[in-house]
Design an enzyme around this catalytic site. Sequence first.
Site, PDB file in Angstrom:
ATOM      1  N   ARG A  55      -9.893  85.559  22.154  1.00 14.24           N
ATOM      2  CA  ARG A  55      -9.736  84.028  21.938  1.00 14.24           C
ATOM      3  C   ARG A  55      -9.723  83.101  23.241  1.00 14.24           C
ATOM      4  O   ARG A  55      -9.223  83.967  24.534  1.00 14.24           O
ATOM      5  CB  ARG A  55      -8.325  83.500  21.339  1.00 14.24           C
ATOM      6  CG  ARG A  55      -7.770  84.543  20.315  1.00 14.24           C
ATOM      7  CD  ARG A  55      -7.596  83.964  19.056  1.00 14.24           C
ATOM      8  NE  ARG A  55      -7.557  85.016  17.900  1.00 14.24           N
ATOM      9  CZ  ARG A  55      -8.488  85.224  17.230  1.00 14.24           C
ATOM     10  NH1 ARG A  55      -9.671  84.354  17.045  1.00 14.24           N
ATOM     11  NH2 ARG A  55      -8.969  86.126  16.252  1.00 14.24           N
ATOM     12  N   GLY A 138     -15.608  61.245  18.104  1.00 14.97           N
ATOM     13  CA  GLY A 138     -15.010  61.967  19.031  1.00 14.97           C
ATOM     14  C   GLY A 138     -13.608  61.415  19.449  1.00 14.97           C
ATOM     15  O   GLY A 138     -12.797  61.146  18.918  1.00 14.97           O
ATOM     16  N   LYS A 209     -19.995  59.685   8.990  1.00 14.14           N
ATOM     17  CA  LYS A 209     -19.319  58.691   9.701  1.00 14.14           C
ATOM     18  C   LYS A 209     -19.234  57.307   9.537  1.00 14.14           C
ATOM     19  O   LYS A 209     -18.252  56.598   9.313  1.00 14.14           O
ATOM     20  CB  LYS A 209     -19.337  59.011  11.289  1.00 14.14           C
ATOM     21  CG  LYS A 209     -19.153  60.349  11.827  1.00 14.14           C
ATOM     22  CD  LYS A 209     -19.538  60.584  13.200  1.00 14.14           C
ATOM     23  CE  LYS A 209     -19.489  61.873  13.776  1.00 14.14           C
ATOM     24  NZ  LYS A 209     -20.284  62.266  14.784  1.00 14.14           N
TER      25      LYS A 209
END
Length: 437
Positions: A55, A138, A209
């Site tokens: 990870r 974002g 969006k």
Amino acid sequence: MNCSSFGIGLAGLGTVGSGVVLALERNAGLISARTGGRVKLEIARVLVRDLTKLRPVALPDECLTTSWRELVEDPAVDIVVELIGGTTDAFEIVAAALKAGKPVVTGNKALLAERGVELFALSKQHDAPIHFEAAVAGGIPIIKTVQESFIGNRIHSIVGIINGTSNYILERMTSAGLEFPAALAEAQALGYAEADPALDVNGWDAAHKAILLATLAYGFPIDPAKIHVAGIEQVRPIDIEFATRLGYVVKLLAVVREHADGAVELRVQPSFIAQSHILASVHGVFNAVAVHGDAAGESLFYGRGAGQDPTASSVVADLVEAGRSLAQANGHRGFLPYREAGELLPVEETETAYYVRFDVTDRPGVIAEVARVLADAGIGISGTHSPVKPDQPDADFLDMVFLLHTCSFGRLQETLREIESLNCINSAPVVFRIEKL
Ligand code: HSE
């Protein structure tokens, strides 16, 4: 001081999920201070696909699980963050969290645009909010802007560049002369693209969006099947060259606009916009959203539309808001649709000027043939271009471009069908809108 600690159940440890863990580590003290010490956020469980995978962030093994049920049902999890994407497993996770009365934070625009009606109903029924700042543009706080800051405005329009990947690709095709696949590969490597990048390039990420923004602005659920969406797959270097020569840039534009009769126009497509317009200066992964309210007038919101840190910024803001609501039990509930239905303007009735590129067999009179059909339809021509390649002056085929005056999209489509049936036309014409913003 009354300090509450809230456990986060994080579903998805990809680009954005890792960014959330890092941002919480980095700014934990700041968040606690800014909430007057009331909110402390801790990662309680993390849903991953593979427990053995390396990870990018360090987490205790006992935090990890491959079972979303375990994550949602864990009593240590107070807030569920969904960052796995898609509309199937993500739906199950969000629905289960809401049914358990746990607030949800998600960046999943496809999920909310496609299945928001069901999820917002569950949110209301179980009094558990859905926060989705990260779903649109974002790091730009556009959801909060439309939902809260502009709550006292009738919104006339929301126009913007809301897909960073497409904008990045168009930019690289323009500035570095890259071919489409190379530009897309760069956007993927930078972590801008969706897990399924088809959604970025076919316009649907931006459309999801735009649906969310329109739903917030106008209050009714919007059926994705009823909107007009075109992506950037058809944009070729020649279109970009033409645009530049004619004083335009090509941008994937989302347009949401309320008409005088209350109908809402909603469309996404590659568009020519004047080089002098402020949106033409939105480069690379940046997004910009222009909101026009009756009281505030026009405001422009600009920032990074994709990527790890900007998107994590929005997720963390939502987490703090969810934490505040839990701590004070008086926070707002997230979005509540307030109209059963509204009218969408059929795309055929939308009007702009157009850039149309035809692939024609070159022979005397082809321009006249096309121009005649346009004239018969009452569509004005403001310019034509048919560049002959210097190395192929006698080529049989050429690209012929027409710039057309404003007319309805329906009339244009009908006329183009007629033109397409001419012998000299080799394939379906490519159409971009020329927006007068
Ligand atoms: N793939 C999206 C974009 C990420 O490129 O804009 C942010 O939603």
